[in-house]
Design a protein around this motif. Structure first.
Motif, PDB file in Angstrom:
ATOM      1  N   ARG A  15       0.800  -1.223   0.000  1.00 57.57           N
ATOM      2  CA  ARG A  15       0.000   0.000   0.000  1.00 57.57           C
ATOM      3  C   ARG A  15       0.835   1.276   0.000  1.00 57.57           C
ATOM      4  O   ARG A  15       0.375   2.323  -0.462  1.00 57.57           O
ATOM      5  CB  ARG A  15      -0.959   0.004   1.214  1.00 57.57           C
ATOM      6  CG  ARG A  15      -2.055  -1.036   1.097  1.00 57.57           C
ATOM      7  CD  ARG A  15      -3.322  -0.618   1.819  1.00 57.57           C
ATOM      8  NE  ARG A  15      -3.269  -0.851   3.255  1.00 57.57           N
ATOM      9  CZ  ARG A  15      -4.322  -0.705   4.068  1.00 57.57           C
ATOM     10  NH1 ARG A  15      -5.492  -0.317   3.580  1.00 57.57           N
ATOM     11  NH2 ARG A  15      -4.207  -0.933   5.358  1.00 57.57           N
ATOM     12  N   LEU A  16       2.063   1.211   0.523  1.00 54.60           N
ATOM     13  CA  LEU A  16       2.904   2.416   0.565  1.00 54.60           C
ATOM     14  C   LEU A  16       4.362   1.982   0.413  1.00 54.60           C
ATOM     15  O   LEU A  16       5.084   1.815   1.382  1.00 54.60           O
ATOM     16  CB  LEU A  16       2.696   3.180   1.876  1.00 54.60           C
ATOM     17  CG  LEU A  16       3.376   4.546   1.988  1.00 54.60           C
ATOM     18  CD1 LEU A  16       2.887   5.482   0.870  1.00 54.60           C
ATOM     19  CD2 LEU A  16       3.126   5.162   3.347  1.00 54.60           C
ATOM     20  N   ARG A  17       4.771   1.817  -0.807  1.00 58.70           N
ATOM     21  CA  ARG A  17       6.104   1.314  -1.105  1.00 58.70           C
ATOM     22  C   ARG A  17       7.186   2.246  -0.546  1.00 58.70           C
ATOM     23  O   ARG A  17       7.090   3.461  -0.659  1.00 58.70           O
ATOM     24  CB  ARG A  17       6.276   1.164  -2.618  1.00 58.70           C
ATOM     25  CG  ARG A  17       7.599   0.534  -3.037  1.00 58.70           C
ATOM     26  CD  ARG A  17       7.655   0.361  -4.548  1.00 58.70           C
ATOM     27  NE  ARG A  17       8.948  -0.177  -4.953  1.00 58.70           N
ATOM     28  CZ  ARG A  17       9.274  -1.454  -4.947  1.00 58.70           C
ATOM     29  NH1 ARG A  17       8.374  -2.336  -4.554  1.00 58.70           N
ATOM     30  NH2 ARG A  17      10.455  -1.867  -5.325  1.00 58.70           N
ATOM     31  N   GLY A  18       8.214   1.639   0.044  1.00 59.72           N
ATOM     32  CA  GLY A  18       9.339   2.403   0.563  1.00 59.72           C
ATOM     33  C   GLY A  18       9.035   3.175   1.825  1.00 59.72           C
ATOM     34  O   GLY A  18       9.799   4.054   2.231  1.00 59.72           O
ATOM     35  N   LYS A  19       7.949   2.804   2.507  1.00 59.48           N
ATOM     36  CA  LYS A  19       7.462   3.609   3.636  1.00 59.48           C
ATOM     37  C   LYS A  19       8.471   3.711   4.777  1.00 59.48           C
ATOM     38  O   LYS A  19       8.547   4.746   5.443  1.00 59.48           O
ATOM     39  CB  LYS A  19       6.148   3.021   4.164  1.00 59.48           C
ATOM     40  CG  LYS A  19       6.241   1.586   4.678  1.00 59.48           C
ATOM     41  CD  LYS A  19       4.869   1.030   5.058  1.00 59.48           C
ATOM     42  CE  LYS A  19       4.954  -0.392   5.565  1.00 59.48           C
ATOM     43  NZ  LYS A  19       3.618  -0.938   5.905  1.00 59.48           N
ATOM     44  N   ILE A  20       9.269   2.668   5.021  1.00 56.75           N
ATOM     45  CA  ILE A  20      10.116   2.688   6.215  1.00 56.75           C
ATOM     46  C   ILE A  20      11.334   3.601   6.062  1.00 56.75           C
ATOM     47  O   ILE A  20      12.001   3.910   7.053  1.00 56.75           O
ATOM     48  CB  ILE A  20      10.565   1.271   6.620  1.00 56.75           C
ATOM     49  CG1 ILE A  20      11.464   0.652   5.564  1.00 56.75           C
ATOM     50  CG2 ILE A  20       9.361   0.403   6.900  1.00 56.75           C
ATOM     51  CD1 ILE A  20      12.097  -0.644   6.012  1.00 56.75           C
ATOM     52  N   LEU A  21      11.618   4.039   4.833  1.00 58.82           N
ATOM     53  CA  LEU A  21      12.715   4.985   4.634  1.00 58.82           C
ATOM     54  C   LEU A  21      12.204   6.404   4.386  1.00 58.82           C
ATOM     55  O   LEU A  21      12.980   7.301   4.062  1.00 58.82           O
ATOM     56  CB  LEU A  21      13.616   4.529   3.479  1.00 58.82           C
ATOM     57  CG  LEU A  21      14.361   3.202   3.709  1.00 58.82           C
ATOM     58  CD1 LEU A  21      15.231   2.851   2.517  1.00 58.82           C
ATOM     59  CD2 LEU A  21      15.201   3.246   4.987  1.00 58.82           C
ATOM     60  N   LYS A  22      10.906   6.597   4.563  1.00 55.76           N
ATOM     61  CA  LYS A  22      10.343   7.938   4.405  1.00 55.76           C
ATOM     62  C   LYS A  22      10.837   8.846   5.536  1.00 55.76           C
ATOM     63  O   LYS A  22      10.998   8.412   6.674  1.00 55.76           O
ATOM     64  CB  LYS A  22       8.815   7.876   4.407  1.00 55.76           C
ATOM     65  CG  LYS A  22       8.209   7.471   3.068  1.00 55.76           C
ATOM     66  CD  LYS A  22       6.705   7.562   3.125  1.00 55.76           C
ATOM     67  CE  LYS A  22       6.103   7.448   1.736  1.00 55.76           C
ATOM     68  NZ  LYS A  22       6.405   8.604   0.881  1.00 55.76           N
ATOM     69  N   PRO A  23      11.056  10.127   5.238  1.00 59.54           N
ATOM     70  CA  PRO A  23      11.566  11.044   6.265  1.00 59.54           C
ATOM     71  C   PRO A  23      10.530  11.348   7.338  1.00 59.54           C
ATOM     72  O   PRO A  23       9.354  11.576   7.040  1.00 59.54           O
ATOM     73  CB  PRO A  23      11.922  12.300   5.460  1.00 59.54           C
ATOM     74  CG  PRO A  23      11.087  12.220   4.225  1.00 59.54           C
ATOM     75  CD  PRO A  23      10.937  10.767   3.914  1.00 59.54           C
ATOM     76  N   VAL A  24      10.980  11.325   8.577  1.00 60.65           N
ATOM     77  CA  VAL A  24      10.212  11.843   9.712  1.00 60.65           C
ATOM     78  C   VAL A  24      11.199  12.524  10.649  1.00 60.65           C
ATOM     79  O   VAL A  24      12.325  12.052  10.835  1.00 60.65           O
ATOM     80  CB  VAL A  24       9.430  10.748  10.481  1.00 60.65           C
ATOM     81  CG1 VAL A  24       8.289  10.204   9.664  1.00 60.65           C
ATOM     82  CG2 VAL A  24      10.345   9.637  10.947  1.00 60.65           C
ATOM     83  N   GLY A  25      10.783  13.623  11.241  1.00 63.86           N
ATOM     84  CA  GLY A  25      11.694  14.365  12.105  1.00 63.86           C
ATOM     85  C   GLY A  25      12.966  14.716  11.364  1.00 63.86           C
ATOM     86  O   GLY A  25      12.932  15.162  10.219  1.00 63.86           O
ATOM     87  N   ASP A  26      14.103  14.449  12.016  1.00 63.83           N
ATOM     88  CA  ASP A  26      15.383  14.726  11.369  1.00 63.83           C
ATOM     89  C   ASP A  26      16.023  13.460  10.813  1.00 63.83           C
ATOM     90  O   ASP A  26      17.214  13.439  10.517  1.00 63.83           O
ATOM     91  CB  ASP A  26      16.342  15.401  12.361  1.00 63.83           C
ATOM     92  CG  ASP A  26      16.629  14.531  13.584  1.00 63.83           C
ATOM     93  OD1 ASP A  26      16.033  13.436  13.695  1.00 63.83           O
ATOM     94  OD2 ASP A  26      17.438  14.948  14.434  1.00 63.83           O
ATOM     95  N   SER A  27      15.223  12.382  10.664  1.00 62.90           N
ATOM     96  CA  SER A  27      15.776  11.128  10.127  1.00 62.90           C
ATOM     97  C   SER A  27      14.712  10.437   9.270  1.00 62.90           C
ATOM     98  O   SER A  27      14.142  11.064   8.395  1.00 62.90           O
ATOM     99  CB  SER A  27      16.260  10.232  11.271  1.00 62.90           C
ATOM    100  OG  SER A  27      15.213  10.007  12.205  1.00 62.90           O
ATOM    101  N   ASN A  28      14.461   9.168   9.514  1.00 62.34           N
ATOM    102  CA  ASN A  28      13.427   8.454   8.773  1.00 62.34           C
ATOM    103  C   ASN A  28      12.729   7.454   9.688  1.00 62.34           C
ATOM    104  O   ASN A  28      13.083   7.306  10.867  1.00 62.34           O
ATOM    105  CB  ASN A  28      13.997   7.771   7.524  1.00 62.34           C
ATOM    106  CG  ASN A  28      15.077   6.745   7.854  1.00 62.34           C
ATOM    107  OD1 ASN A  28      15.072   6.132   8.917  1.00 62.34           O
ATOM    108  ND2 ASN A  28      16.018   6.555   6.935  1.00 62.34           N
TER     109      ASN A  28
END
Length: 240
Positions: A15-28
């Motif tokens: 449903r959301l390819r590559g989601k775990i490397l998406k940016p959040v905060g100052d990292s991912n």
């Protein structure tokens, strides 16, 4: 008692390819998960278990660059991936964490490890209704080996501990009573869709702290329904 955390991770989410490397905060997302897991008391190793598929080279590279242990195994037989990963560490217990839960509750996980240290059962069952995305699973290595032999159905191979819940009479369980300040089943704090990502992104931006207590995340979402409602309509995919 030797306890390891295995974080299952892959790029190819349906449903959301590559989601775990998406940016959040100052990292991912994956950095949030690994950092929070490293805070769990009583744990000796934290390992990211990804697949041997070329598309997951990005995860292996990220782990290498960030000094995170990484194991690569089967894409679809997630249970065998866990077992093969665990064999390298010869643990007494394995904690299962999914990489799409960037606010996994490391404080509650620490209490679960302490409980199992005292009780030494096959599996911990959580009594409480937490938001989706905070809880961990803790199972003995021997129970995991049993599931690997007995679990033949596709749902058993894909969902690592599912067999233990389906055939609970084959395992000795200890009950962990979740604190009442975690009881918020109306909240969804996991990452599977763009709407989920919008919520996760907003929470991370607000706190700017990968180690924020899950209790504070729950309180923030309860106080800000405009954020909590971003993914309130999303339905979890059923186990089949």
């Amino acid at each position: 008692m030797k306890t390891i955390v295995i974080i299952q991770a892959r790029i190819g989410s349906t449903r959301l390819r590559g989601k775990i490397l998406k940016p959040v905060g100052d990292s991912n997302v994956l950095m949030y998960v690994t950092r929070r897991c490293s805070q769990i008391k009583g744990v000796q190793e934290v390992i990211v278990a990804t697949t041997s598929m070329p598309q997951d080279d990005a995860i292996a590279t990220w782990c290498l660059e960030n000094n995170i242990r990484c194991f690569r195994g089967s894409e679809n037989d997630v249970l065998s991936r866990f077992v093969d990963c665990a064999k390298e560490y010869e643990p007494d217990y394995v904690m299962r964490v999914t990489s799409d839960c960037p606010f996994v509750d490391y404080e509650m996980a620490s209490e679960i490890v302490e409980l199992m240290t005292n009780e030494k059962k096959d599996i911990v069952l959580i009594d409480g209704e937490q938001p989706r995305g905070l809880a961990v699973e803790l199972i003995s290595y021997q129970a995991l080996l049993h599931i690997n032999v007995a679990g033949k159905e596709e749902r058993h191979r894909e969902h690592v501990t599912y067999y233990a819940y389906e055939f609970e009479n084959e395992f000795e369980a200890v009950i962990y009573k979740a604190p009442t300040n975690r009881n918020a089943p109306h909240l969804r704090i996991t990452l599977d869709t763009e709407e989920d990502y919008a919520l996760i992104y907003n929470v991370a931006k607000h706190f700017n702290n990968p180690l924020v207590s899950s209790v504070d995340v729950i309180q923030y979402l309860n106080d800000h329904p405009e954020v909590a409602n971003l993914n309130a309509h999303i339905e979890q995919k059923p186990v089949i």
